[in-house]
Design a protein around this motif. Structure first.
Motif, PDB file in Angstrom:
ATOM      1  N   ALA A  41       3.988   6.125  -5.231  1.00 27.76           N
ATOM      2  CA  ALA A  41       3.937   6.255  -6.696  1.00 27.76           C
ATOM      3  C   ALA A  41       2.918   7.317  -7.087  1.00 27.76           C
ATOM      4  CB  ALA A  41       3.587   4.909  -7.329  1.00 27.76           C
ATOM      5  N   TYR A  42       1.811   7.355  -6.370  1.00 27.77           N
ATOM      6  CA  TYR A  42       0.788   8.372  -6.642  1.00 27.77           C
ATOM      7  C   TYR A  42       1.304   9.770  -6.318  1.00 27.77           C
ATOM      8  CZ  TYR A  42      -3.582  10.984  -6.210  1.00 27.77           C
ATOM      9  OH  TYR A  42      -4.576  11.921  -6.339  1.00 27.77           O
ATOM     10  N   LEU A  43       1.987   9.919  -5.199  1.00 25.68           N
ATOM     11  CA  LEU A  43       2.543  11.230  -4.840  1.00 25.68           C
ATOM     12  C   LEU A  43       3.556  11.695  -5.883  1.00 25.68           C
ATOM     13  CD1 LEU A  43       3.065  10.697  -0.988  1.00 25.68           C
ATOM     14  CD2 LEU A  43       1.203  11.929  -2.124  1.00 25.68           C
TER      15      LEU A  43
ATOM     16  N   LYS B   5       0.835  -1.212   0.000  1.00 28.06           N
ATOM     17  CA  LYS B   5       0.000   0.000   0.000  1.00 28.06           C
ATOM     18  C   LYS B   5       0.864   1.255   0.000  1.00 28.06           C
ATOM     19  CE  LYS B   5      -4.039  -1.992   2.328  1.00 28.06           C
ATOM     20  NZ  LYS B   5      -4.921  -1.919   3.515  1.00 28.06           N
ATOM     21  N   MET B   6       1.983   1.214   0.743  1.00 24.81           N
ATOM     22  CA  MET B   6       2.855   2.381   0.787  1.00 24.81           C
ATOM     23  C   MET B   6       3.514   2.620  -0.570  1.00 24.81           C
ATOM     24  SD  MET B   6       3.561   4.773   2.862  1.00 24.81           S
ATOM     25  CE  MET B   6       3.388   4.236   4.561  1.00 24.81           C
ATOM     26  N   GLN B   7       3.853   1.569  -1.275  1.00 21.99           N
ATOM     27  CA  GLN B   7       4.414   1.717  -2.621  1.00 21.99           C
ATOM     28  C   GLN B   7       3.400   2.353  -3.566  1.00 21.99           C
ATOM     29  OE1 GLN B   7       6.346  -1.679  -4.390  1.00 21.99           O
ATOM     30  NE2 GLN B   7       7.280  -2.301  -2.453  1.00 21.99           N
ATOM     31  N   GLN B   8       2.154   1.915  -3.469  1.00 23.38           N
ATOM     32  CA  GLN B   8       1.118   2.509  -4.316  1.00 23.38           C
ATOM     33  C   GLN B   8       0.953   3.995  -4.002  1.00 23.38           C
ATOM     34  OE1 GLN B   8      -2.466   0.169  -3.683  1.00 23.38           O
ATOM     35  NE2 GLN B   8      -1.254  -1.703  -3.720  1.00 23.38           N
ATOM     36  N   LEU B   9       0.970   4.347  -2.726  1.00 23.82           N
ATOM     37  CA  LEU B   9       0.780   5.740  -2.342  1.00 23.82           C
ATOM     38  C   LEU B   9       1.943   6.609  -2.813  1.00 23.82           C
ATOM     39  CD1 LEU B   9      -0.701   7.993  -0.857  1.00 23.82           C
ATOM     40  CD2 LEU B   9       0.540   7.325   1.208  1.00 23.82           C
TER      41      LEU B   9
ATOM     42  N   LEU C  88      11.696  13.103  -5.817  1.00 25.46           N
ATOM     43  CA  LEU C  88      10.561  12.621  -6.599  1.00 25.46           C
ATOM     44  C   LEU C  88      11.005  11.614  -7.643  1.00 25.46           C
ATOM     45  CD1 LEU C  88       8.496  15.873  -7.192  1.00 25.46           C
ATOM     46  CD2 LEU C  88       7.927  13.987  -5.682  1.00 25.46           C
ATOM     47  N   ASN C  89      10.098  10.672  -7.951  1.00 16.85           N
ATOM     48  CA  ASN C  89      10.269   9.719  -9.046  1.00 16.85           C
ATOM     49  C   ASN C  89      11.450   8.783  -8.866  1.00 16.85           C
ATOM     50  OD1 ASN C  89       8.045  10.847 -10.464  1.00 16.85           O
ATOM     51  ND2 ASN C  89       9.383  12.513 -11.129  1.00 16.85           N
ATOM     52  N   VAL C  90      11.788   8.503  -7.599  1.00 14.80           N
ATOM     53  CA  VAL C  90      12.803   7.497  -7.321  1.00 14.80           C
ATOM     54  C   VAL C  90      12.109   6.154  -7.205  1.00 14.80           C
ATOM     55  CG1 VAL C  90      14.502   6.674  -5.655  1.00 14.80           C
ATOM     56  CG2 VAL C  90      14.347   9.116  -6.185  1.00 14.80           C
ATOM     57  N   ALA C  91      12.522   5.213  -8.039  1.00 15.80           N
ATOM     58  CA  ALA C  91      11.876   3.897  -8.036  1.00 15.80           C
ATOM     59  C   ALA C  91      12.181   3.155  -6.738  1.00 15.80           C
ATOM     60  CB  ALA C  91      12.359   3.084  -9.228  1.00 15.80           C
ATOM     61  N   LEU C  92      11.175   2.586  -6.144  1.00 17.09           N
ATOM     62  CA  LEU C  92      11.372   1.801  -4.932  1.00 17.09           C
ATOM     63  C   LEU C  92      11.962   0.441  -5.267  1.00 17.09           C
ATOM     64  CD1 LEU C  92       8.042   2.607  -3.096  1.00 17.09           C
ATOM     65  CD2 LEU C  92      10.306   3.434  -2.500  1.00 17.09           C
TER      66      LEU C  92
ATOM     67  N   GLN D 254       1.830  13.236  -8.773  1.00 19.37           N
ATOM     68  CA  GLN D 254       1.275  14.552  -8.467  1.00 19.37           C
ATOM     69  C   GLN D 254       2.355  15.605  -8.221  1.00 19.37           C
ATOM     70  OE1 GLN D 254      -1.846  15.246  -8.661  1.00 19.37           O
ATOM     71  NE2 GLN D 254      -2.937  13.319  -8.505  1.00 19.37           N
ATOM     72  N   GLN D 255       3.605  15.196  -8.217  1.00 19.75           N
ATOM     73  CA  GLN D 255       4.719  16.088  -7.862  1.00 19.75           C
ATOM     74  C   GLN D 255       4.578  16.614  -6.433  1.00 19.75           C
ATOM     75  OE1 GLN D 255       5.235  19.143 -10.920  1.00 19.75           O
ATOM     76  NE2 GLN D 255       6.744  17.847 -11.930  1.00 19.75           N
ATOM     77  N   ILE D 256       4.044  15.791  -5.565  1.00 19.29           N
ATOM     78  CA  ILE D 256       3.948  16.114  -4.142  1.00 19.29           C
ATOM     79  C   ILE D 256       5.165  15.519  -3.443  1.00 19.29           C
ATOM     80  CG2 ILE D 256       2.668  15.652  -2.019  1.00 19.29           C
ATOM     81  CD1 ILE D 256       0.100  15.792  -3.696  1.00 19.29           C
ATOM     82  N   LYS D 257       5.926  16.376  -2.758  1.00 19.91           N
ATOM     83  CA  LYS D 257       7.144  15.942  -2.085  1.00 19.91           C
ATOM     84  C   LYS D 257       6.802  15.277  -0.752  1.00 19.91           C
ATOM     85  CE  LYS D 257       9.834  19.720  -4.110  1.00 19.91           C
ATOM     86  NZ  LYS D 257      10.663  20.923  -3.825  1.00 19.91           N
ATOM     87  N   TYR D 258       7.625  14.305  -0.379  1.00 13.84           N
ATOM     88  CA  TYR D 258       7.425  13.592   0.881  1.00 13.84           C
ATOM     89  C   TYR D 258       8.785  13.146   1.403  1.00 13.84           C
ATOM     90  CZ  TYR D 258       7.902   9.622  -2.297  1.00 13.84           C
ATOM     91  OH  TYR D 258       8.352   8.740  -3.249  1.00 13.84           O
ATOM     92  N   GLY D 259       8.788  12.665   2.623  1.00 14.92           N
ATOM     93  CA  GLY D 259      10.023  12.166   3.221  1.00 14.92           C
ATOM     94  C   GLY D 259       9.707  11.128   4.277  1.00 14.92           C
ATOM     95  N   TYR D 260      10.728  10.796   5.092  1.00 14.57           N
ATOM     96  CA  TYR D 260      10.562   9.776   6.112  1.00 14.57           C
ATOM     97  C   TYR D 260      11.131  10.277   7.433  1.00 14.57           C
ATOM     98  CZ  TYR D 260       9.563   6.796   2.129  1.00 14.57           C
ATOM     99  OH  TYR D 260       9.013   6.278   1.002  1.00 14.57           O
ATOM    100  N   ALA D 261      10.420   9.969   8.501  1.00 15.03           N
ATOM    101  CA  ALA D 261      10.896  10.358   9.824  1.00 15.03           C
ATOM    102  C   ALA D 261      12.237   9.674  10.100  1.00 15.03           C
ATOM    103  CB  ALA D 261       9.868   9.986  10.888  1.00 15.03           C
ATOM    104  N   THR D 262      13.156  10.394  10.744  1.00 14.67           N
ATOM    105  CA  THR D 262      14.492   9.849  11.004  1.00 14.67           C
ATOM    106  C   THR D 262      14.692   9.417  12.458  1.00 14.67           C
ATOM    107  OG1 THR D 262      15.326  12.087  11.415  1.00 14.67           O
ATOM    108  CG2 THR D 262      15.521  11.221   9.165  1.00 14.67           C
ATOM    109  N   GLN D 263      13.730   9.753  13.339  1.00 10.90           N
ATOM    110  CA  GLN D 263      13.870   9.346  14.731  1.00 10.90           C
ATOM    111  C   GLN D 263      12.497   9.253  15.382  1.00 10.90           C
ATOM    112  OE1 GLN D 263      16.253  12.583  16.304  1.00 10.90           O
ATOM    113  NE2 GLN D 263      14.433  13.619  17.070  1.00 10.90           N
ATOM    114  N   LYS D 264      12.467   8.625  16.534  1.00 10.69           N
ATOM    115  CA  LYS D 264      11.219   8.510  17.276  1.00 10.69           C
ATOM    116  C   LYS D 264      10.846   9.849  17.880  1.00 10.69           C
ATOM    117  CE  LYS D 264      11.540   3.640  18.685  1.00 10.69           C
ATOM    118  NZ  LYS D 264      11.539   2.709  19.840  1.00 10.69           N
ATOM    119  N   SER D 265       9.550  10.126  17.920  1.00 16.37           N
ATOM    120  CA  SER D 265       9.061  11.341  18.570  1.00 16.37           C
ATOM    121  C   SER D 265       7.588  11.162  18.908  1.00 16.37           C
ATOM    122  CB  SER D 265       9.265  12.566  17.675  1.00 16.37           C
ATOM    123  OG  SER D 265       8.504  12.444  16.495  1.00 16.37           O
ATOM    124  N   SER D 266       7.077  12.052  19.749  1.00 14.88           N
ATOM    125  CA  SER D 266       5.659  12.047  20.113  1.00 14.88           C
ATOM    126  C   SER D 266       5.010  13.298  19.559  1.00 14.88           C
ATOM    127  CB  SER D 266       5.495  12.005  21.638  1.00 14.88           C
ATOM    128  OG  SER D 266       6.047  10.816  22.163  1.00 14.88           O
TER     129      SER D 266
END
Length: 847
Positions: free
Chosen positions: A399-401, A393-397, A495-499, A404-416
């Motif tokens: 790819a959709y982003l 599901k995350m791969q599908q999402l 953007l557009n980096v293949a998983l 759309q040219q919507i930028k995203y990233g990944y959390a690098t540490q734990k937080s609340s």
């Protein structure tokens, strides 16, 4: 009566005055085609030839590129034209435009024209606009008046002459075959009775005007790539409506989405005023501010609007029924040449308005994107999504982003943090883990992001043209949170980096491979193996192996049963897993720590089913198309399409599964037909009945599904004045009986094979009222209980009817199965979280 069709030139003189043509060497559309525009419908191939001819005649002012192809192989074209100076600098203009709004690095330099994009013929049988586009292009490329020359100094015009060539040719080929030599203006004539499925949709019968945001179809995907390379400031989308209507142009109707800016509303008004000038001059009827609203984000006017453009719909009375000429109920005759003239006028009026307000349009566009990057609007500034063991599901999402040219990233540490939980509908504490997907609104496409992810669509007015909720986390079935603050320490993903494919745990010659099953990727993996004749099993019960927990539905590919594949077995299974990003776990044994061993009777084999899908008169063409597309383009599994005309001659014993899309079945399944159907099911067949098909079976003998009856009679006895309704309120009163694409929380029995791969709830996009009580005989797999509403508009009178009702269920009949899908899980192919359930209906239920 002999109909006199006035040549298009007559209407153009009325529109533009008698200014002489400046270019006598380039052929007009009539000279090139051999007939006047309006005398017949032009095949797409001829339109392509004329555009290529114009570009060849004026290479210093016009270019035609093929940006893609349809499913049937027809080219998709984009014409670029402007003044010679702008045209020679078009690549600089394009890149400067992207730099100004932050989509390319660097500083823009030099003067910038307004980029105007005009889209024609997205609905194939609304064929007039692709006739008009030839005259539009001719007059632009030849600079046929001093006014046009001036406009092209201030604008660069992009023209898509036919968004939907497959649908257009389906219509034009049919019409040219059946049309009389002279137009028959009687609405009763054959040439005004378009057959199923009609030319509106594309090859897979999708409405491309509802696909701009979802980008499920090949035509849309290819067009959006080019659109994002240009990012126009103005976009106009040309349509037709019923022949009784006149012409519609902006300003649009309410509701406007709250994300639409005051400037976008204001410039819609300016363009509308410019259209009015020409329509008033020629005494043409028109209307504004009715019917066509700006809420649903996937139209040709709304998606560009949420990308910063001033965008609008133009609707000409006519459509597929109008043909070349038709008599209306008021006695007037509507001709094709009149319809062409109106779209021609609106096209030039749009370019003129953009030219006249060049500086302000560009300033406001740049301001729009500056605010998006530095001070985005909306309640939530960050969205966090958790895969929780659902990489497919995350791969599908992602790819959709990327689309759309919507930028995203990944959390690098734990937080609340504290945020809105899409699953519960409440604000609560959350733990952010490393590698959680993080999407910040501080980016160029923040408005589009806000619109697509907003969990609560705000309705300015309930009178709207389409669905009222669509939040992407619900559509993808992923746990998500909306945060009011901006997160730091996020690793941005380019953007557009293949998983990369998921890794495979390897054991030499394992006893079995295990694959978790909870996404479309996993279903695609399953069907790929079946197509390769690999025997696949699945567990009906949870189990634990090597310290890992596995849910019901887990795929088990044992070496036993696949011995005929010999040495190719391991290579084949791993290759298919890598193709779909599926993580395999190698098991050296069929013994498990707890639960059922791999030889248990609770471990079932997946049958390679022979499937029939019904199509033809009485069947909803779009509902059929969604299923056809699902098989051919998503799970790549063979399906036999059966015509309703020949259905009574089908040898049923050659089918394992029969799929009945939404439609009307009273003629097809009368008492005799139902007797045949039940006999086939009892012998081991499986019926999947969707929406209208389920409704037809409800209440019939031997079918467990039934319908409730609701009545207002008691209320009228208590209050007889309720019958005194205002005529002017009729449309609004009707809304109380509707569900307009509301998102509801469906409670699932995920121990049943129909719900394998799901949690205890599933968010469904409800289109219609399901008046189905829980079945007394059968399995109520997906139901609506009280307080199931999540988002979208629901009429006041139907809220109670949606409580305690069946959405998904199954019934055993002899050795076979009836599967009731009262809600369509494949709606427009964008509601991704429903696709696994449809796959379960085919491959898991009844094994």
């Amino acid at each position: 009566m002999r109909l006199r069709v006035l040549p298009l030139f007559f209407w153009l003189v009325v529109l533009m005055g008698s200014a002489p043509l400046l270019a006598q060497t380039i052929q007009t559309p009539a000279q090139f085609l051999g007939y006047n525009l309006g005398e017949r419908f032009t095949p797409h191939s001829q339109i392509v030839r004329y555009l290529e001819y114009l570009a060849g005649q004026a290479p210093q002012r016009m270019q035609v590129q093929t940006y893609g192809h349809t499913y049937e192989g027809r080219p998709l074209l984009l014409a670029t034209l402007s003044s010679e100076e702008n045209f020679s600098n078009r690549e600089v203009i394009r890149t400067n435009n992207l730099k100004r709004i932050g989509l390319l690095p660097g500083q823009a330099t030099g003067k910038q024209p307004v980029i105007v994009w005009l889209s024609y013929n997205v609905h194939g049988n609304e064929a007039v606009s692709s006739e008009a586009v030839m005259q539009v292009l001719y007059n632009l490329v030849t600079g046929s008046t001093p006014e046009i020359k001036k406009w092209l100094q201030n604008t660069l015009v992009l023209i898509d002459p036919c968004v939907n060539p497959d649908g257009r040719d389906r219509y034009t080929n049919w019409y040219n075959q059946v049309a009389n030599q002279l137009p028959n203006v009687s609405p009763l004539a054959r040439e005004h009775q378009e057959p199923w499925p009609g030319g509106r949709t594309n090859h897979y019968l999708f409405d491309l005007n509802r696909d701009w945001a979802w980008q499920t179809q090949q035509e849309t995907q290819q067009r959006i790539v080019v659109y994002n390379q240009w990012m126009p400031q103005v976009h106009a989308d040309f349509h037709e409506m019923g022949p009784e209507a006149p012409y519609y142009f902006s300003p649009a109707a309410k509701p406007f989405h709250e994300a639409i800016t005051p400037w976008q509303r204001q410039f819609q008004q300016i363009i509308g005023e410019n259209n009015r000038k020409y329509f008033d001059k020629n005494n043409w009827l028109y209307f504004t501010r009715e019917t066509y609203d700006l809420l649903y984000p996937s139209y040709g006017d709304t998606w560009p609007t949420f990308n910063g453009a001033i965008a609008m719909t133009y609707e000409q009375g006519g459509g597929g029924r109008a043909g070349r000429a038709i008599t209306k109920t008021d006695g007037d005759t509507l001709t094709l040449s009149q319809r062409i003239a109106h779209h021609y006028a609106a096209s030039l009026a749009t370019i003129e308005a953009a030219s006249d307000h060049q500086e302000q349009v560009l300033q406001e566009y740049q301001k729009y994107y500056q605010q998006a990057r530095t001070n985005p609007t909306g309640t939530y500034k960050t969205y966090v999504l958790k895969a929780q063991g659902q990489p497919g599901k995350m791969q599908q999402l992602t790819a959709y982003l990327n689309q759309q040219q919507i930028k995203y990233g990944y959390a690098t540490q734990k937080s609340s943090n504290f945020g809105f939980n899409y699953s519960t509908g409440k604000s609560e504490n959350l733990k952010i883990e490393p590698n959680d997907l993080v999407i910040s609104l501080y980016q160029p496409k923040s408005t589009l992001l806000k619109v697509l992810f907003d969990p609560n669509t705000k309705l300015e007015d309930s009178l709207t043209y389409d669905i009222t909720s669509w939040a992407i986390p619900y559509a993808y079935g992923l746990p998500a949170y909306g945060l009011k603050n901006r997160l730091s320490k996020v690793a941005e993903q380019p953007l557009n980096v293949a998983l990369k494919p998921a890794t495979t745990t390897t054991v030499a010659a394992p006893y079995a491979y295990l694959a978790r099953y909870n996404s479309l990727n996993d279903l695609q993996f399953l069907t790929a193996l079946l197509n390769k004749n690999v025997k696949v099993r699945f567990s009906e019960k949870a189990f634990e192996a090597a310290g890992e927990q596995y849910a019901p539905g887990t795929l088990i590919i044992t070496r036993t049963g696949n011995a005929r594949l010999n040495a190719t077995f391991d290579v084949l299974v791993k290759a298919q897993a890598d193709s779909f990003g599926v993580k395999l776990v190698s098991s050296p044994t069929g013994f498990v720590s707890s639960g059922v061993d791999f030889g248990s009777t609770s471990v079932r084999s997946v049958r390679k089913a022979k499937i029939g899908l019904l199509a033809g008169d009485g069947i909803s063409s779009t509902a059929f198309g969604e299923i056809w597309y699902f098989f051919e383009q998503q799970i790549h599994y063979p399906v036999t399409v059966l015509s309703t005309e020949n259905f009574n001659r089908v040898p049923w014993q050659q089918l394992d599964v029969l799929i009945l899309p939404d439609g009307s079945y009273s003629d097809l399944f009368d008492e005799k037909g139902l007797t045949q159907l039940k006999a086939w099911v009892r012998a081991g067949g499986k019926v999947i009945a969707l929406e209208g098909a389920a409704a037809h079976l409800a209440g019939k003998r031997d079918f467990s599904l039934s319908k409730r009856k609701f009545t207002d009679s008691l209320d009228f006895k208590k209050d007889p004045y309720r019958a005194l309704k205002r005529y002017g309120d009729a449309e609004r009163n009707a809304l109380s009986e509707l569900v307009q694409g509301g998102i509801y929380r469906v409670t699932l029995d995920n121990s049943h094979p129909l719900a394998f791969g799901y949690g205890p709830t599933h968010f469904a996009l409800i289109q219609e009222v399901n008046d189905y009580p829980f079945m007394q005989q059968g399995w109520n797999v997906g139901v609506l209980k009280k307080d199931s509403y999540a988002n979208g508009f629901t009429g006041s009178k139907v809220k109670k009817r949606l409580q305690d009702s069946l959405v998904f269920g199954t019934q055993e009949m002899g050795r076979g199965q009836i599967i009731y899908l009262a809600n369509n899980p494949l709606f427009r192919a964008f509601w991704h979280s429903g696709k696994l359930m449809f796959g379960n209906a085919i491959f898991m239920v009844g094994q």
